[in-house]
Design a protein around this motif. Structure first.
Motif, PDB file in Angstrom:
ATOM      1  N   ARG A   1      36.119 -14.957 -16.757  1.00 17.86           N
ATOM      2  CA  ARG A   1      35.662 -14.401 -15.478  1.00 17.86           C
ATOM      3  C   ARG A   1      34.147 -14.577 -15.437  1.00 17.86           C
ATOM      4  NH1 ARG A   1      38.659 -10.966 -18.394  1.00 17.86           N
ATOM      5  NH2 ARG A   1      40.758 -10.415 -17.674  1.00 17.86           N
ATOM      6  N   ASN A   2      33.675 -15.288 -14.438  1.00 16.12           N
ATOM      7  CA  ASN A   2      32.243 -15.600 -14.387  1.00 16.12           C
ATOM      8  C   ASN A   2      31.690 -15.351 -12.985  1.00 16.12           C
ATOM      9  OD1 ASN A   2      32.214 -16.779 -17.085  1.00 16.12           O
ATOM     10  ND2 ASN A   2      33.374 -18.451 -16.192  1.00 16.12           N
ATOM     11  N   PHE A   3      30.569 -14.696 -12.949  1.00 17.39           N
ATOM     12  CA  PHE A   3      29.827 -14.534 -11.705  1.00 17.39           C
ATOM     13  C   PHE A   3      28.410 -15.024 -11.954  1.00 17.39           C
ATOM     14  CE2 PHE A   3      26.674 -12.086  -9.340  1.00 17.39           C
ATOM     15  CZ  PHE A   3      27.055 -12.357  -8.028  1.00 17.39           C
ATOM     16  N   ASN A   4      27.894 -15.851 -11.049  1.00 14.05           N
ATOM     17  CA  ASN A   4      26.508 -16.288 -11.190  1.00 14.05           C
ATOM     18  C   ASN A   4      25.864 -16.378  -9.814  1.00 14.05           C
ATOM     19  OD1 ASN A   4      26.558 -19.323 -10.251  1.00 14.05           O
ATOM     20  ND2 ASN A   4      28.331 -19.087 -11.610  1.00 14.05           N
ATOM     21  N   THR A   5      24.591 -16.068  -9.792  1.00 13.22           N
ATOM     22  CA  THR A   5      23.860 -16.148  -8.539  1.00 13.22           C
ATOM     23  C   THR A   5      22.427 -16.586  -8.816  1.00 13.22           C
ATOM     24  OG1 THR A   5      23.187 -14.951  -6.532  1.00 13.22           O
ATOM     25  CG2 THR A   5      23.161 -13.712  -8.589  1.00 13.22           C
ATOM     26  N   ASN A   6      21.916 -17.400  -7.949  1.00 14.53           N
ATOM     27  CA  ASN A   6      20.522 -17.841  -8.024  1.00 14.53           C
ATOM     28  C   ASN A   6      19.904 -17.606  -6.651  1.00 14.53           C
ATOM     29  OD1 ASN A   6      18.216 -19.099  -9.182  1.00 14.53           O
ATOM     30  ND2 ASN A   6      18.708 -20.971  -8.050  1.00 14.53           N
ATOM     31  N   PHE A   7      18.890 -16.782  -6.601  1.00 12.23           N
ATOM     32  CA  PHE A   7      18.251 -16.438  -5.332  1.00 12.23           C
ATOM     33  C   PHE A   7      16.755 -16.673  -5.463  1.00 12.23           C
ATOM     34  CE2 PHE A   7      15.951 -13.460  -2.614  1.00 12.23           C
ATOM     35  CZ  PHE A   7      16.496 -13.771  -1.381  1.00 12.23           C
ATOM     36  N   GLY A   8      16.184 -17.306  -4.441  1.00 16.42           N
ATOM     37  CA  GLY A   8      14.757 -17.571  -4.515  1.00 16.42           C
ATOM     38  C   GLY A   8      14.127 -17.785  -3.162  1.00 16.42           C
ATOM     39  N   MET A   9      12.804 -17.844  -3.168  1.00 19.74           N
ATOM     40  CA  MET A   9      12.061 -18.100  -1.949  1.00 19.74           C
ATOM     41  C   MET A   9      10.881 -19.004  -2.269  1.00 19.74           C
ATOM     42  SD  MET A   9      10.228 -15.576   0.847  1.00 19.74           S
ATOM     43  CE  MET A   9       8.800 -15.168  -0.148  1.00 19.74           C
ATOM     44  N   GLU A  10      10.723 -20.030  -1.456  1.00 16.35           N
ATOM     45  CA  GLU A  10       9.533 -20.869  -1.509  1.00 16.35           C
ATOM     46  C   GLU A  10       8.643 -20.476  -0.341  1.00 16.35           C
ATOM     47  OE1 GLU A  10       8.214 -25.592  -1.621  1.00 16.35           O
ATOM     48  OE2 GLU A  10      10.257 -25.028  -1.028  1.00 16.35           O
ATOM     49  N   TYR A  11       7.400 -20.111  -0.658  1.00 20.92           N
ATOM     50  CA  TYR A  11       6.458 -19.686   0.375  1.00 20.92           C
ATOM     51  C   TYR A  11       5.353 -20.726   0.477  1.00 20.92           C
ATOM     52  CZ  TYR A  11       3.216 -16.823   3.066  1.00 20.92           C
ATOM     53  OH  TYR A  11       2.372 -16.351   4.038  1.00 20.92           O
ATOM     54  N   PHE A  12       5.155 -21.263   1.688  1.00 25.30           N
ATOM     55  CA  PHE A  12       4.157 -22.304   1.901  1.00 25.30           C
ATOM     56  C   PHE A  12       2.795 -21.650   2.139  1.00 25.30           C
ATOM     57  CE2 PHE A  12       8.249 -23.877   3.580  1.00 25.30           C
ATOM     58  CZ  PHE A  12       8.477 -24.861   2.616  1.00 25.30           C
ATOM     59  N   LEU A  13       1.969 -21.658   1.084  1.00 25.86           N
ATOM     60  CA  LEU A  13       0.649 -21.034   1.174  1.00 25.86           C
ATOM     61  C   LEU A  13      -0.226 -21.760   2.177  1.00 25.86           C
ATOM     62  CD1 LEU A  13       0.136 -20.576  -2.660  1.00 25.86           C
ATOM     63  CD2 LEU A  13       0.815 -18.807  -1.023  1.00 25.86           C
ATOM     64  N   THR A  14      -0.196 -23.098   2.096  1.00 26.43           N
ATOM     65  CA  THR A  14      -0.882 -23.954   3.053  1.00 26.43           C
ATOM     66  C   THR A  14       0.026 -25.138   3.322  1.00 26.43           C
ATOM     67  OG1 THR A  14      -1.975 -25.346   1.386  1.00 26.43           O
ATOM     68  CG2 THR A  14      -3.096 -23.297   2.002  1.00 26.43           C
ATOM     69  N   LYS A  15      -0.483 -26.113   4.083  1.00 28.49           N
ATOM     70  CA  LYS A  15       0.311 -27.307   4.318  1.00 28.49           C
ATOM     71  C   LYS A  15       0.494 -28.119   3.041  1.00 28.49           C
ATOM     72  CE  LYS A  15      -1.117 -27.815   9.145  1.00 28.49           C
ATOM     73  NZ  LYS A  15      -1.788 -28.696  10.131  1.00 28.49           N
ATOM     74  N   LYS A  16      -0.329 -27.864   2.026  1.00 27.50           N
ATOM     75  CA  LYS A  16      -0.304 -28.657   0.803  1.00 27.50           C
ATOM     76  C   LYS A  16       0.099 -27.864  -0.430  1.00 27.50           C
ATOM     77  CE  LYS A  16      -1.825 -32.345   2.885  1.00 27.50           C
ATOM     78  NZ  LYS A  16      -0.929 -33.503   3.092  1.00 27.50           N
ATOM     79  N   SER A  17       0.292 -26.574  -0.311  1.00 24.63           N
ATOM     80  CA  SER A  17       0.597 -25.789  -1.500  1.00 24.63           C
ATOM     81  C   SER A  17       1.710 -24.790  -1.220  1.00 24.63           C
ATOM     82  CB  SER A  17      -0.655 -25.049  -1.997  1.00 24.63           C
ATOM     83  OG  SER A  17      -1.086 -24.111  -1.028  1.00 24.63           O
ATOM     84  N   SER A  18       2.439 -24.457  -2.279  1.00 27.45           N
ATOM     85  CA  SER A  18       3.540 -23.504  -2.124  1.00 27.45           C
ATOM     86  C   SER A  18       3.742 -22.749  -3.427  1.00 27.45           C
ATOM     87  CB  SER A  18       4.832 -24.224  -1.737  1.00 27.45           C
ATOM     88  OG  SER A  18       5.290 -25.049  -2.798  1.00 27.45           O
ATOM     89  N   LEU A  19       4.349 -21.587  -3.309  1.00 28.08           N
ATOM     90  CA  LEU A  19       4.695 -20.746  -4.450  1.00 28.08           C
ATOM     91  C   LEU A  19       6.175 -20.415  -4.331  1.00 28.08           C
ATOM     92  CD1 LEU A  19       3.543 -19.175  -6.921  1.00 28.08           C
ATOM     93  CD2 LEU A  19       3.307 -17.208  -5.387  1.00 28.08           C
ATOM     94  N   THR A  20       6.939 -20.688  -5.407  1.00 29.01           N
ATOM     95  CA  THR A  20       8.381 -20.468  -5.396  1.00 29.01           C
ATOM     96  C   THR A  20       8.750 -19.498  -6.504  1.00 29.01           C
ATOM     97  OG1 THR A  20       8.799 -22.717  -4.595  1.00 29.01           O
ATOM     98  CG2 THR A  20      10.654 -21.538  -5.547  1.00 29.01           C
ATOM     99  N   GLY A  21       9.464 -18.471  -6.137  1.00 29.14           N
ATOM    100  CA  GLY A  21       9.988 -17.522  -7.114  1.00 29.14           C
ATOM    101  C   GLY A  21      11.497 -17.470  -7.019  1.00 29.14           C
ATOM    102  N   SER A  22      12.172 -17.404  -8.150  1.00 25.09           N
ATOM    103  CA  SER A  22      13.632 -17.360  -8.136  1.00 25.09           C
ATOM    104  C   SER A  22      14.145 -16.492  -9.274  1.00 25.09           C
ATOM    105  CB  SER A  22      14.235 -18.766  -8.241  1.00 25.09           C
ATOM    106  OG  SER A  22      13.918 -19.365  -9.478  1.00 25.09           O
ATOM    107  N   ILE A  23      15.303 -15.907  -9.051  1.00 25.68           N
ATOM    108  CA  ILE A  23      15.985 -15.091 -10.058  1.00 25.68           C
ATOM    109  C   ILE A  23      17.405 -15.606 -10.205  1.00 25.68           C
ATOM    110  CG2 ILE A  23      16.806 -12.797 -10.669  1.00 25.68           C
ATOM    111  CD1 ILE A  23      14.507 -11.613  -9.113  1.00 25.68           C
TER     112      ILE A  23
END
Length: 832
Positions: free
Chosen positions: A313-335
């Motif tokens: 029995r297996n449950f898995n989840t991956n949730f994240g968000m990529e936030y575009f700081l500028t047109k050239k940069s981004s920060l992505t966090g995931s769990i």
């Protein structure tokens, strides 16, 4: 057509338009035509849309322009009568005819909808596995592989050329099992801390492509003498909310539900893959061991029949968000989080023989309950300084895995015709495993021009694994369970790796090369807390055991990768790399498995890393309907690992122990063909032949061996009327010979049928894996004291599943506002 191709094509068309406009009209003009162009549904600006301004009275009098990142345009024209045409690739065209200009003209906000005639062109249709050759890798886009519908990542990998997944779930590359598994370019809890069986729990639908990296550049960890498999998971680029749902049911019992969801705006991107799976996987096999007279053991033959019933029995989840700081940069966090609850019941029905007659029948049953909780937090920062590839990336990851295993073992003897009692001693095992891993990585890329690039980076990886093993044995007089001090222990193991690297690539005419150097330090540190002394442990387990060790290995790992373009669709590649094979924790832990009285596996804490030098020469040629890939390779490995079997003196117990042998040479060649002779037929085949030579000795015994083997696979996909597809996959792994015996060939056949329904928004498929129930490992082992025939099958019987995939809001792939960045050099920017 992918978003990247749409973006590139749009840019090229715009560039051509600019050139044409410049050629026909270089004047500034008396008036301005201005406006803004947006997507009519998503209400986002369309960059690189083209505006053509044509003089009605003189069509050769042409000018125009393209929109900027905000979708805005401004065009200088003279007074006159004009037709104005607004175009964007795959979108409808809008015309403003007979516009008489006697002053500035503002067309306002112009909305463009997706053109009906272009809809099919922008639907992502990866119908079949495609291959792309880069400087250091081959990239296989998995496509619509029907035989993996409702399957797992392991099922999908087993259809990738050069890769094999055996019946135990172990992954090999070109017949070599020392493969490093990465998820999206980094080690991940999704890959199970090196336990590739975890890949049996992730849905194949989550994979976008697999990168087979047989000659890794200096950017990658030096681990994995066979190379690296980098599994890239799907990430939707479509603006708005979209995703898919995948439901599966099958036999043996197999049921699962997976959701891939994505919500993207101009400022952020939310994504998740969440799934639950319940399945049974019955397996088993037998061991028929016949001892020679010289072994002087109590029984001259033991036949052990093993049945395994698994419930997972297996449950898995991956949730994240990529936030575009500028047109050239981004920060992505995931769990990422995975929960597992498994129950395995292993039954060993063993017959003991003396002088050819059965004298004892013993039935040993092991019931193991396992709870597993894993999580990973990942943070990624990307800063693209420009659109020419100048960028900085930084990654931080922390992972944790906690497993609890409760095991009950009981044994009874229905038949005992000997004078000696056969002790039926029950056992209980309580085992806890805690693993923690930290990753810190930074990569800097600096292009000097379009053809040259410098790269440097740092990576630190700190991993700790604590195994608390407690064995309780039944007191045959009182029936009570008491601690077994011989086997109970706590094993605390650290693997710490720190590295810096640099590499430089450039292109001269048709030749591109990438030179890299990686400096890496590996620390293997372990401590065994046991009631026994080192001498007593060596007596009990038959090998010297260091209960407190701390070993450091500092090494340089150079890489060279070259590609020469003979023509636009033809190239030759050459690669060299030095790699390391670090022993994993279960190869180090000396305390043996308990599933069988007679056949046990135990680790070896004296293992040292193995090192390899490898060369690879490849050739690729593309025709209109045929793609040919081929390569020849050679690898020399020192201190290589081999599993050695030997029986305990005067006992029927057979121990399997990993040891360092002196060397292993492997030479091979592979050939792959992708052929699409017609729109309704797609064929895919590959063949890999390799020869290996092992030289070395252990404990005074020589284990020299020399042999060859091969494996081949073939896949065909036929498109039938009524939107029905039929796919067949066949695999055959040839017989092989090792240092202590031989293994027979393995054949398997998978078939699948699918049909598009609900206006092509859903696919229903039926899938049969191993339909001949032939995926079994049969082997013969020969030592100085015994010979053995054995057979093992991880999952018995044919596996049939019915799968339904429903997709929503995925049919329209819109142009992104943000321009596509140039790919990194070692990601294939210069050819292939």
């Amino acid at each position: 057509m992918t978003l990247k191709r749409i973006s590139t094509l749009s840019f090229l068309l715009s560039l051509i338009s600019i050139i044409n406009f410049s050629a026909f009209s270089q004047k500034s003009g008396d008036y301005k035509i201005t406006g803004k162009i947006i997507d009519d549904e998503l209400r986002v600006p369309l960059e690189y849309a083209t505006i053509s301004v044509i003089n009605v009275n003189d069509p050769k009098d042409l000018t125009g322009g393209v929109t900027n990142a905000e979708g805005e345009f401004s065009i200088d024209v003279d007074s006159g009568n004009y037709n104005i045409v607004v175009e964007f690739i795959s979108y409808e065209t809008k015309e403003f005819n007979n516009q008489t200009l006697k002053g500035d003209l503002n067309l306002g906000t112009i909305t463009l909808g997706l053109g009906a005639e272009s809809l099919d062109e922008v639907v992502v249709r990866a119908e079949t596995t495609q291959v792309d050759v880069r400087l250091d890798k081959k990239i296989y886009n998995i496509g619509k592989d029907l035989t993996t519908a409702g399957g797992t990542v392991s099922d999908a990998l087993n259809n990738v050329p050069s890769v094999t997944v055996d019946i135990d779930g172990a992954i090999s590359l070109r017949g070599n099992g020392n493969v490093k598994i990465l998820i999206n370019g980094k080690p991940s809890a999704m890959a199970g801390f090196g336990d590739t069986n975890v890949l049996n729990q992730l849905p194949a639908e989550a994979i976008e492509r697999v990168e087979v990296i047989t000659s890794p550049s200096a950017r990658y960890d030096a681990e994995g003498t066979a190379g690296i498999l980098n599994i890239i998971l799907r990430q939707k680029e479509t603006l708005g909310f979209n995703g898919s749902l995948n439901a599966t049911i099958g036999t043996p019992v197999n049921a699962g539900l997976t959701a891939n969801l994505n919500y993207r705006t101009e400022k952020f991107n939310l994504f998740t893959t969440t799934g639950y799976r319940y399945f049974k996987a019955p397996g088993g096999g037998f061991f028929d061991t016949r001892y020679f007279e010289s072994s002087q053991v109590p029984y001259d033959r033991i036949y052990e029949d093993r049945d395994i019933d698994r419930i997972n029995r297996n449950f898995n989840t991956n949730f994240g968000m990529e936030y575009f700081l500028t047109k050239k940069s981004s920060l992505t966090g995931s769990i990422f989080y995975r929960w597992g609850q498994d129950e395995d019941v292993t039954t060993n029905d063993s017959d003991y023989y003396q002088n050819g007659s059965r004298v004892i029948n013993s039935i040993r049953k092991e019931n193991e309950q396992e709870d597993d909780n894993s999580w990973q937090f990942a943070l990624n920062y990307i800063n693209n300084f420009n659109n020419k590839g100048h960028k900085l990336t930084a990654d931080f990851q922390v992972e944790s895995d906690k497993e609890t295993q409760l095991t009950e073992i009981n044994e009874n003897t229905p038949i005992n015709l000997t004078d000696n009692p056969f002790f039926n001693q029950d056992e209980m095992i309580n085992q806890k495993e805690d693993q923690t891993e930290y990753l810190l990585q930074a990569d800097y890329v600096l292009p000097f021009n379009e053809d040259s690039q410098f790269e440097a980076g740092f990576r630190g990886n700190w991993e700790n694994e604590v195994t608390d093993y407690n064995l309780f044995s039944e007191d045959l007089n009182t029936g009570q369970f008491i601690a077994n001090d011989t086997l109970s222990n706590v094993f605390d193991y650290d693997e710490n790796v720190m590295a810096v690297y640099t590499q430089y690539g450039t292109k001269f005419g048709n030749l591109s090369f990438l030179l890299g150097l990686r400096l890496e330090n590996t620390q293997l540190k372990g401590k065994i807390d046991s009631e026994l002394t080192d001498a007593e442990l060596a007596d009990a387990f038959g090998i010297p055991i260091d209960t407190d060790f701390d070993r450091n290995y500092l090494g340089l790992f150079p890489t060279i990768n070259l590609i020469y373009e003979l023509a636009e669709e033809e190239n030759i590649t050459l690669g060299y790399n030095r790699r390391i094979n670090r022993p994993r924790g279960w190869f180090i832990n000396p305390f043996p498995s308990r599933s069988s009285n007679n056949n046990i596996f135990q680790g070896n804490p004296s293992l040292n890393p193995a090192y390899s030098n490898a060369f690879d020469l490849g050739y690729l040629k593309r025709w209109e309907k045929l793609t040919l890939t081929s390569s020849i390779y050679y690898q020399h490995e020192t201190n290589s690992f081999e599993r050695i079997e030997r029986n305990v003196a005067g006992s029927n117990i057979v121990r399997t122990i990993p040891v360092n042998l002196s060397s292993n040479d492997r030479t091979g060649a592979e050939l792959g063909l992708l052929y699409n002779p017609a729109d309704w037929l797609r064929l895919n085949g590959s063949f890999n032949y390799f020869k290996f030579k092992t030289e070395g000795e252990f404990d005074g015994t020589s284990y020299n061996a020399e042999n060859s083997s091969y494996f081949a696979r073939f896949s065909s996909k036929v498109s039938l009327p009524l939107k029905i597809d039929w796919q067949t996959n066949a695999f055959y792994g040839g017989a092989s010979e090792g240092v202590q015996g031989t293994q027979e060939g393995i054949f398997s056949l998978d078939v699948a049928l699918s049909k598009e329904i609900l206006n092509d928004n859903a696919t229903i498929s039926i899938n049969g894996r191993d339909i001949f129930n032939s995926r079994k490992r049969r082997s013969y082992t020969l030592t100085d004291t015994y010979e053995r025939d054995s057979e093992f099958q991880w999952r018995q019987g044919q596996n049939i599943s019915l799968s339904l995939i429903y997709r929503f809001n995925q049919q329209k792939q819109r142009q992104q506002k943000r321009g596509e960045d140039n790919e990194d050099f070692d990601e294939g920017g210069f050819g292939g």
